[in-house]
Design a protein around this motif. Structure first.
Motif, PDB file in Angstrom:
ATOM      1  N   SER A  18       0.814  -1.074  -0.142  1.00 36.55           N
ATOM      2  CA  SER A  18       0.123   0.153   0.104  1.00 36.55           C
ATOM      3  C   SER A  18       0.865   1.162   0.003  1.00 36.55           C
ATOM      4  O   SER A  18       2.010   1.024  -0.045  1.00 36.55           O
ATOM      5  CB  SER A  18      -1.021  -0.050   1.270  1.00 36.55           C
ATOM      6  OG  SER A  18      -1.702  -1.204   1.427  1.00 36.55           O
ATOM      7  N   SER A  19       0.269   2.448  -0.032  1.00 33.55           N
ATOM      8  CA  SER A  19       1.057   3.580   0.248  1.00 33.55           C
ATOM      9  C   SER A  19       1.478   3.712   1.775  1.00 33.55           C
ATOM     10  O   SER A  19       0.814   2.823   2.566  1.00 33.55           O
ATOM     11  CB  SER A  19      -0.013   4.976   0.036  1.00 33.55           C
ATOM     12  OG  SER A  19      -0.913   5.108   0.693  1.00 33.55           O
ATOM     13  N   GLY A  23      -0.798   2.107   4.455  1.00 36.64           N
ATOM     14  CA  GLY A  23      -0.327   0.941   5.189  1.00 36.64           C
ATOM     15  C   GLY A  23      -0.544   1.115   6.663  1.00 36.64           C
ATOM     16  O   GLY A  23      -0.611   0.522   7.461  1.00 36.64           O
ATOM     17  N   TYR A  24      -0.176   2.508   7.139  1.00 42.39           N
ATOM     18  CA  TYR A  24      -0.073   2.640   8.548  1.00 42.39           C
ATOM     19  C   TYR A  24      -1.663   2.707   9.075  1.00 42.39           C
ATOM     20  O   TYR A  24      -1.977   2.408  10.022  1.00 42.39           O
ATOM     21  CB  TYR A  24       0.506   3.977   9.028  1.00 42.39           C
ATOM     22  CG  TYR A  24       1.981   3.760   9.088  1.00 42.39           C
ATOM     23  CD1 TYR A  24       2.469   3.070  10.300  1.00 42.39           C
ATOM     24  CD2 TYR A  24       2.962   3.725   8.152  1.00 42.39           C
ATOM     25  CE1 TYR A  24       3.953   2.832  10.405  1.00 42.39           C
ATOM     26  CE2 TYR A  24       4.333   3.642   8.274  1.00 42.39           C
ATOM     27  CZ  TYR A  24       4.678   2.956   9.393  1.00 42.39           C
ATOM     28  OH  TYR A  24       6.068   2.658   9.755  1.00 42.39           O
ATOM     29  N   PHE A  86      -0.121  11.906   9.558  1.00 43.96           N
ATOM     30  CA  PHE A  86      -0.894  11.871   8.372  1.00 43.96           C
ATOM     31  C   PHE A  86      -1.791  10.551   8.399  1.00 43.96           C
ATOM     32  O   PHE A  86      -2.536  10.773   7.488  1.00 43.96           O
ATOM     33  CB  PHE A  86       0.171  12.192   7.286  1.00 43.96           C
ATOM     34  CG  PHE A  86       0.499  10.721   6.775  1.00 43.96           C
ATOM     35  CD1 PHE A  86       0.995   9.966   7.311  1.00 43.96           C
ATOM     36  CD2 PHE A  86       1.172  10.891   5.196  1.00 43.96           C
ATOM     37  CE1 PHE A  86       1.807   8.894   6.696  1.00 43.96           C
ATOM     38  CE2 PHE A  86       1.736  10.055   4.932  1.00 43.96           C
ATOM     39  CZ  PHE A  86       2.254   8.668   5.611  1.00 43.96           C
ATOM     40  N   SER A  87      -1.658   9.717   9.140  1.00 41.83           N
ATOM     41  CA  SER A  87      -2.692   8.651   9.096  1.00 41.83           C
ATOM     42  C   SER A  87      -3.676   8.778  10.255  1.00 41.83           C
ATOM     43  O   SER A  87      -3.317   8.914  11.235  1.00 41.83           O
ATOM     44  CB  SER A  87      -1.764   7.179   9.755  1.00 41.83           C
ATOM     45  OG  SER A  87      -2.444   6.238  10.086  1.00 41.83           O
ATOM     46  N   ALA A  88      -4.839   8.685   9.613  1.00 45.16           N
ATOM     47  CA  ALA A  88      -5.891   8.732  10.443  1.00 45.16           C
ATOM     48  C   ALA A  88      -6.238   7.677  11.361  1.00 45.16           C
ATOM     49  O   ALA A  88      -6.637   7.435  12.524  1.00 45.16           O
ATOM     50  CB  ALA A  88      -7.421   8.866   9.456  1.00 45.16           C
ATOM     51  N   ALA A 192       4.729   4.679  -4.085  1.00 44.19           N
ATOM     52  CA  ALA A 192       5.806   3.903  -3.379  1.00 44.19           C
ATOM     53  C   ALA A 192       5.581   3.845  -1.918  1.00 44.19           C
ATOM     54  O   ALA A 192       4.800   4.692  -1.193  1.00 44.19           O
ATOM     55  CB  ALA A 192       6.893   4.988  -3.408  1.00 44.19           C
ATOM     56  N   PHE A 193       6.341   2.947  -1.203  1.00 47.99           N
ATOM     57  CA  PHE A 193       6.162   2.977   0.366  1.00 47.99           C
ATOM     58  C   PHE A 193       7.547   3.388   0.620  1.00 47.99           C
ATOM     59  O   PHE A 193       8.452   2.461   0.639  1.00 47.99           O
ATOM     60  CB  PHE A 193       5.955   1.456   0.636  1.00 47.99           C
ATOM     61  CG  PHE A 193       5.575   1.498   2.204  1.00 47.99           C
ATOM     62  CD1 PHE A 193       4.080   1.570   2.617  1.00 47.99           C
ATOM     63  CD2 PHE A 193       6.614   1.310   3.218  1.00 47.99           C
ATOM     64  CE1 PHE A 193       3.879   1.164   3.977  1.00 47.99           C
ATOM     65  CE2 PHE A 193       6.271   1.267   4.609  1.00 47.99           C
ATOM     66  CZ  PHE A 193       5.142   1.244   4.881  1.00 47.99           C
ATOM     67  N   VAL A 194       7.834   4.446   1.234  1.00 48.55           N
ATOM     68  CA  VAL A 194       9.109   5.065   1.624  1.00 48.55           C
ATOM     69  C   VAL A 194       9.285   4.394   3.050  1.00 48.55           C
ATOM     70  O   VAL A 194       8.674   4.922   3.996  1.00 48.55           O
ATOM     71  CB  VAL A 194       9.140   6.724   1.479  1.00 48.55           C
ATOM     72  CG1 VAL A 194      10.431   7.215   1.871  1.00 48.55           C
ATOM     73  CG2 VAL A 194       8.895   6.898   0.009  1.00 48.55           C
ATOM     74  N   MET A 195      10.408   3.600   2.837  1.00 46.46           N
ATOM     75  CA  MET A 195      11.084   3.433   4.421  1.00 46.46           C
ATOM     76  C   MET A 195      12.477   3.011   4.275  1.00 46.46           C
ATOM     77  O   MET A 195      12.749   1.684   4.136  1.00 46.46           O
ATOM     78  CB  MET A 195      10.196   2.180   4.831  1.00 46.46           C
ATOM     79  CG  MET A 195      10.328   1.725   6.110  1.00 46.46           C
ATOM     80  SD  MET A 195       9.023   0.743   6.863  1.00 46.46           S
ATOM     81  CE  MET A 195       9.520   0.439   8.569  1.00 46.46           C
TER      82      MET A 195
END
Length: 243
Positions: A18-19, A23-24, A86-88, A192-195
């Motif tokens: 996921s984004s 994802g979060y 930014f994750s609800a 992308a999933f930036v990590m």
């Protein structure tokens, strides 16, 4: 991590595909039962180190997740503490799990992107725990400029950093492999999933903080000992906003 309270391997795979935000949102109910949540030992070490400079009036937990850092700020901020993420989904969990302290600072939760903070210079202390791997190296100047803008003159931006693993060690190869997997994933799938935690080097971070208008100091966190060469295993970065 894969016990009854933590996420399953399948759930982690769905998150990774996921984004970052989505994802979060998915991981939020189980986040506190994963290694991604900052350990209490780190939170407590930072709280003890910051107590020498406090107390503070207002605090901000940047990329607060489920609110672990808000607990640190609540110990040393007399007026108010704000958590921003930014994750609800993460904020919903934080609201349930972090109660308003009786007689303590006012708590507030704000959904926003750390790269576009909706605040003026309202805070005396900003902290962040474990979030910087979600920002690309070229995003750091903008991120630090945002933090500079929400701090009052003389306010502090503090966060822990762990010494990189020794080349050739198991931890070194684990991180290298993890970054490689994430780069392949992002090359073949969007969004992308930036990590990329190996991209957050202390030298570059210090340079970018100074460019953004901070005076930077490093403090060893003695609770985590020292490496063979005598350097600390963990430090706290404290960046003070210049006038």
């Amino acid at each position: 991590m894969f016990g009854p309270e933590g996420p399953s391997l399948c759930e982690l795979a769905v998150q990774a595909l996921s984004s970052v935000e989505r994802g979060y949102d998915l991981l939020a109910p189980r986040f506190d039962h994963t290694p991604f949540r900052t350990p209490d030992s780190v939170l407590d070490a930072v709280a003890r180190a910051l107590a020498r400079s406090g107390p503070f009036g207002t605090g901000l937990d940047l990329c607060c997740g489920t609110g672990a850092g808000v607990g640190v700020l609540s110990r040393m901020c007399a007026e108010s503490v704000t958590g921003v993420d930014f994750s609800a989904g993460m904020l919903a969990v934080a609201r349930r799990r972090v109660p308003q302290p009786e007689g303590g600072p006012r708590l507030a939760w704000v959904r926003a992107d750390a790269r576009a903070l909706p605040f003026g210079p309202a805070f005396d202390l900003v902290v962040s725990f474990g979030a910087f791997g979600h920002f690309l190296p070229e995003e750091l100047p903008g991120l630090f400029t945002q933090v500079h803008g929400v701090l009052r003159p003389g306010g502090r931006f503090a966060f822990p950093v762990v010494a990189p693993p020794r080349p050739g060690s198991r931890a070194y190869w684990t991180l290298l492999g993890f970054d490689a997997v994430m780069r392949v994933r992002n090359a073949v799938r969007r969004p992308a999933f930036v990590m990329y935690y190996r991209a957050f080097g202390l030298g570059r971070v210090r340079h970018e903080l100074e460019r953004a208008g901070f005076a930077v100091e490093l403090y060893a966190l003695p609770e985590f000992g020292r490496r063979r060469d005598g350097s600390p295993r963990a430090r706290m970065v404290v960046a003070r906003r210049l006038p």
